[in-house]
Design an enzyme around this catalytic site. Structure first.
Site, PDB file in Angstrom:
ATOM      1  N   THR A 160      -4.013  -1.939   6.328  1.00  5.43           N
ATOM      2  CA  THR A 160      -5.117  -1.015   6.511  1.00  5.43           C
ATOM      3  C   THR A 160      -4.643   0.311   5.931  1.00  5.43           C
ATOM      4  O   THR A 160      -3.525   0.754   6.191  1.00  5.43           O
ATOM      5  CB  THR A 160      -5.547  -0.881   7.989  1.00  5.43           C
ATOM      6  OG1 THR A 160      -6.636   0.035   8.066  1.00  5.43           O
ATOM      7  CG2 THR A 160      -4.439  -0.438   8.898  1.00  5.43           C
ATOM      8  N   SER A 161      -5.453   0.888   5.092  1.00  7.30           N
ATOM      9  CA  SER A 161      -5.066   2.095   4.363  1.00  7.30           C
ATOM     10  C   SER A 161      -4.845   3.284   5.286  1.00  7.30           C
ATOM     11  O   SER A 161      -5.239   3.275   6.448  1.00  7.30           O
ATOM     12  CB  SER A 161      -6.151   2.453   3.345  1.00  7.30           C
ATOM     13  OG  SER A 161      -6.305   1.423   2.406  1.00  7.30           O
TER      14      SER A 161
END
Length: 189
Positions: free
Chosen positions: A80-81
């Site tokens: 997840t960024s």
């Protein structure tokens, strides 16, 4: 133990200080979405042994609510960024009330949750080619109050070779994958 809402508010404040989010609507979304619920396990890499170790995000909520990317599958295959990158992209999108958004790449569902908080889950559609990740995201989003099973909004799995088709006034639709498995498994996530 610090409550996640205090940490999420701190993350929103940090993103404001860093210039990663400006609008009150996106700040509110960062404060409201429980990122730890969408990423209950992260994988940490130990360069000394070359191994990835799963760890519950509940054990390190301060890390989850920092401007940090989290690896959700071993080997760095999915992550997840950084929230700051996500909020910059979302603000650049310039989404407004009543807009519909098609997100390509569901991942953990965190970005879909931010969008759903901002414009309502009935306006957010998300597609990914990883059926296992899509199923996990769908379940976790529903658990935190987005995309309930009866909602017309769904998270779809699209075949990698599928091309979107449209009718003259129809929204973009993807043909679902049938008979194809994923090369990656997210069951451990």
């Amino acid at each position: 133990m610090t409550d996640w809402t205090t940490l999420a508010a701190g993350l929103a404040d940090e993103l404001v200080r860093l210039g990663k989010v400006r609008s009150p609507e996106w700040q509110a979304a960062v404060r409201a979405v429980p990122r730890h619920e969408l990423v209950p396990v992260q994988h940490l890499y130990d360069p000394s042994t070359g191994t990835w170790t799963p760890r519950s995000t509940a054990d390190d909520l301060a890390l989850v609510y920092s401007n940090t990317a989290l690896f959700v599958l071993p080997g760095g295959r999915s992550s997840t960024s950084m929230p700051g990158l996500m909020t910059r992209m979302l603000e650049t999108l310039d989404v407004r009330d009543g807009h519909d958004v098609l997100e390509i790449g569901t991942g953990t569902g965190y970005n879909a949750a931010l969008l759903s908080h901002r414009i309502g889950d009935q306006h957010v559609f998300s597609v990914d080619i990883e059926p296992d990740l899509v199923q996990l995201a769908r379940e976790r989003l529903a658990r935190i109050g987005y995309r309930p099973p009866w909602s017309p909004l769904m998270v779809w799995t699209a075949c990698p070779s599928t091309r979107p088709t449209t009718g003259s006034s129809a929204p973009v639709r993807f043909r679902p994958c049938r008979g194809r498995g994923s090369s990656r498994s997210a069951r451990a996530a």
